[in-house]
Design a protein around this motif. Structure first.
Motif, PDB file in Angstrom:
ATOM      1  N   LEU A 231       0.833  -1.202   0.000  1.00 32.13           N
ATOM      2  CA  LEU A 231       0.000   0.000   0.000  1.00 32.13           C
ATOM      3  C   LEU A 231       0.870   1.255   0.000  1.00 32.13           C
ATOM      4  N   PRO A 232       0.595   2.207  -0.882  1.00 35.97           N
ATOM      5  CA  PRO A 232       1.401   3.434  -0.925  1.00 35.97           C
ATOM      6  C   PRO A 232       1.077   4.334   0.262  1.00 35.97           C
ATOM      7  N   PRO A 233       2.071   5.028   0.812  1.00 38.77           N
ATOM      8  CA  PRO A 233       1.791   5.999   1.882  1.00 38.77           C
ATOM      9  C   PRO A 233       1.037   7.199   1.322  1.00 38.77           C
ATOM     10  N   LEU A 234       0.379   7.932   2.185  1.00 40.37           N
ATOM     11  CA  LEU A 234      -0.465   9.041   1.752  1.00 40.37           C
ATOM     12  C   LEU A 234       0.338  10.143   1.070  1.00 40.37           C
ATOM     13  N   ARG A 235       1.600  10.308   1.447  1.00 39.00           N
ATOM     14  CA  ARG A 235       2.413  11.364   0.822  1.00 39.00           C
ATOM     15  C   ARG A 235       2.667  11.087  -0.662  1.00 39.00           C
ATOM     16  N   HIS A 236       2.431   9.841  -1.098  1.00 40.36           N
ATOM     17  CA  HIS A 236       2.534   9.506  -2.513  1.00 40.36           C
ATOM     18  C   HIS A 236       1.153   9.348  -3.151  1.00 40.36           C
ATOM     19  N   ARG A 237       0.149   9.827  -2.459  1.00 41.03           N
ATOM     20  CA  ARG A 237      -1.225   9.810  -2.981  1.00 41.03           C
ATOM     21  C   ARG A 237      -1.792  11.222  -2.912  1.00 41.03           C
ATOM     22  N   GLU A 238      -1.053  12.196  -3.464  1.00 42.79           N
ATOM     23  CA  GLU A 238      -1.429  13.601  -3.317  1.00 42.79           C
ATOM     24  C   GLU A 238      -2.858  13.884  -3.764  1.00 42.79           C
ATOM     25  N   SER A 239      -3.270  13.270  -4.863  1.00 41.19           N
ATOM     26  CA  SER A 239      -4.609  13.554  -5.378  1.00 41.19           C
ATOM     27  C   SER A 239      -5.712  12.998  -4.481  1.00 41.19           C
ATOM     28  N   ASP A 240      -5.362  12.080  -3.592  1.00 40.45           N
ATOM     29  CA  ASP A 240      -6.373  11.487  -2.699  1.00 40.45           C
ATOM     30  C   ASP A 240      -6.596  12.303  -1.434  1.00 40.45           C
ATOM     31  N   ILE A 241      -5.662  13.195  -1.096  1.00 47.44           N
ATOM     32  CA  ILE A 241      -5.773  13.935   0.169  1.00 47.44           C
ATOM     33  C   ILE A 241      -7.058  14.765   0.225  1.00 47.44           C
ATOM     34  N   PRO A 242      -7.365  15.606  -0.783  1.00 47.10           N
ATOM     35  CA  PRO A 242      -8.635  16.360  -0.687  1.00 47.10           C
ATOM     36  C   PRO A 242      -9.871  15.469  -0.724  1.00 47.10           C
ATOM     37  N   ILE A 243      -9.805  14.350  -1.428  1.00 49.91           N
ATOM     38  CA  ILE A 243     -10.958  13.437  -1.490  1.00 49.91           C
ATOM     39  C   ILE A 243     -11.199  12.806  -0.129  1.00 49.91           C
ATOM     40  N   LEU A 244     -10.125  12.309   0.491  1.00 49.35           N
ATOM     41  CA  LEU A 244     -10.266  11.705   1.819  1.00 49.35           C
ATOM     42  C   LEU A 244     -10.706  12.743   2.847  1.00 49.35           C
ATOM     43  N   ALA A 245     -10.129  13.946   2.766  1.00 52.16           N
ATOM     44  CA  ALA A 245     -10.490  14.997   3.713  1.00 52.16           C
ATOM     45  C   ALA A 245     -11.976  15.332   3.598  1.00 52.16           C
ATOM     46  N   ASP A 246     -12.468  15.454   2.383  1.00 55.18           N
ATOM     47  CA  ASP A 246     -13.884  15.760   2.176  1.00 55.18           C
ATOM     48  C   ASP A 246     -14.767  14.611   2.682  1.00 55.18           C
TER      49      ASP A 246
ATOM     50  N   LYS B  71      -2.388  23.744   3.276  1.00 58.59           N
ATOM     51  CA  LYS B  71      -1.638  23.145   4.380  1.00 58.59           C
ATOM     52  C   LYS B  71      -1.742  21.619   4.341  1.00 58.59           C
ATOM     53  N   MET B  72      -2.928  21.114   4.050  1.00 60.69           N
ATOM     54  CA  MET B  72      -3.102  19.659   3.973  1.00 60.69           C
ATOM     55  C   MET B  72      -2.273  19.067   2.838  1.00 60.69           C
ATOM     56  N   ALA B  73      -2.156  19.800   1.737  1.00 58.39           N
ATOM     57  CA  ALA B  73      -1.440  19.296   0.570  1.00 58.39           C
ATOM     58  C   ALA B  73       0.066  19.222   0.806  1.00 58.39           C
ATOM     59  N   THR B  74       0.596  20.104   1.659  1.00 57.55           N
ATOM     60  CA  THR B  74       2.049  20.143   1.882  1.00 57.55           C
ATOM     61  C   THR B  74       2.491  19.365   3.119  1.00 57.55           C
ATOM     62  N   TYR B  75       1.538  18.944   3.960  1.00 55.23           N
ATOM     63  CA  TYR B  75       1.892  18.184   5.160  1.00 55.23           C
ATOM     64  C   TYR B  75       2.300  16.761   4.757  1.00 55.23           C
ATOM     65  N   ARG B  76       3.215  16.150   5.517  1.00 56.31           N
ATOM     66  CA  ARG B  76       3.786  14.857   5.130  1.00 56.31           C
ATOM     67  C   ARG B  76       2.957  13.657   5.587  1.00 56.31           C
ATOM     68  N   TRP B  77       2.057  13.808   6.510  1.00 61.28           N
ATOM     69  CA  TRP B  77       1.164  12.748   6.985  1.00 61.28           C
ATOM     70  C   TRP B  77       1.914  11.479   7.399  1.00 61.28           C
ATOM     71  N   PRO B  78       2.742  11.558   8.441  1.00 55.01           N
ATOM     72  CA  PRO B  78       3.453  10.353   8.904  1.00 55.01           C
ATOM     73  C   PRO B  78       2.521   9.253   9.386  1.00 55.01           C
TER      74      PRO B  78
END
Length: 341
Positions: free
Chosen positions: A175-190, A215-222
């Motif tokens: 499974l890819p980490p979220l930092r490599h799923r940039e396009s999914d961050i706004p979808i998951l957040a919504d 801010k959500m787009a640039t955060y690394r999400w460990p």
């Protein structure tokens, strides 16, 4: 699946991993799920189970890191009465409970060498022997295992059995980490925000401000998706105006100017915080400035000192107040020879 166990995303790396799991699901073979914490390994295990012919059988979950080494084997394979101290009655293990279904072993890499030996036999022959018993029990169980470790490296180091790894790795879903799923961050957040707004009975979902989205787009999400969910739900429930876009978000819930000091430090008498005036040198009149670099350095030093004093010398809080990273603040303090309190 339940509403809380949806796999959400559209990035190609995420969809490729889901597709691989979906293709492997109908096959009655072991599957390894690899990924960082919070990437959704258990959700993939549920998908493998529900899309298989075992969907109406039990899905038994066991976290191998949650039990002490001395109890792992008894938990997995069961025990007979009197087989060890405290075993007052016979008990079926997780393999027997999962008979006809799927056994999900989370944190697989933490298994002891002895437990790995017994697991190898269970995978190879479909037999388990309770602790204290002399006869094996035949079980029909599909194994899905997960870890955030690189198992081939552990096998090379002698910390994981190579033959067990060979038998468990019919298919490997990484499974890819979220930092490599940039396009999914706004979808998951919504997705998480709308669910939280519904739980709070908001009349409508106002969305996020552009600043928060940036801010959500640039955060690394460990902590990956699990961390994102907590951050988003916290931001929604703290927001007081459901009619206005959410304009505030806090990634670290422990961030505060009043973070407790370690007991060893609080027991010592602490010197009074250094006032801003103590680190300021003579003020510079722009009209009379003869040394540009010196004037800028002194101004920067005064700003740092004032922010540190305002935040009671909590450096993380001061860094946030100045919109700096913690490392940037530390570097600036070192450059201006401002001693931490």
């Amino acid at each position: 699946m339940e509403r809380t166990t949806h796999l959400v995303g559209q990035s190609s790396s995420f969809l490729d991993a889901v597709e691989r799991a979906s293709r492997a699901a109908p096959l009655d073979r072991p599957v390894l799920v690899i990924g960082e914490r919070g990437t959704g390994k258990e959700l993939i295990a549920e998908r493998l189970h529900h899309l298989s012919s075992r969907w109406d059988g039990p899905l038994v979950v066991m976290n191998c890191a949650a039990l002490p080494e001395s109890l792992i084997e008894a938990e997995l394979f069961g025990h007979e009465a009197g087989s060890f101290t405290g075993a007052q009655r016979a008990r079926a293990g997780r393999f027997e409970e999962a008979d006809g279904g799927t056994l999900f072993l989370d944190e697989l890499a933490t298994l002891s060498a002895a437990a790995q030996d017994r697991l190898l036999r269970a995978v190879e022959y479909g037999e388990v022997t309770r602790i204290g018993a002399s006869k094996p029990i035949t079980v029909d169980v599909r194994i899905v295992a997960a870890t955030n470790e690189h198992l081939p490296r552990l096998a090379e180091e002698g910390r994981f059995r190579s033959d067990l790894l060979d038998r468990l790795s019919f298919e490997v879903v990484t499974l890819p980490p979220l930092r490599h799923r940039e396009s999914d961050i706004p979808i998951l957040a919504d997705h998480f925000a709308r669910r939280m707004a519904m739980e709070l009975e908001w009349p409508r979902w106002p969305g996020f401000s552009e600043e928060v989205e940036a801010k959500m787009a640039t955060y690394r999400w460990p902590g990956n998706v699990r961390e994102l969910r907590n951050v988003i739900e916290r931001a929604v429930y703290r927001w007081d105006d459901p009619e206005r876009a959410i304009d505030s978000i806090q990634f670290d819930p422990f961030e505060s100017p009043w973070v407790p000091l370690p007991l060893a430090k609080t027991a010592e008498a602490s010197p009074a915080p250094q006032p801003a005036q103590a680190v300021m040198t003579a003020a510079h009149n722009p009209a009379e400035c003869a040394d540009f670099r010196l004037a800028v350095a002194e101004y920067e030093k005064a700003i740092l000192a004032e922010a540190l004093e305002r935040c009671r010398w909590n450096q993380r809080a001061a860094a946030t107040a100045l919109q700096l990273s913690y490392d940037q603040l530390r570097h600036a303090m070192k450059r201006h020879q401002i001693l931490s309190q």
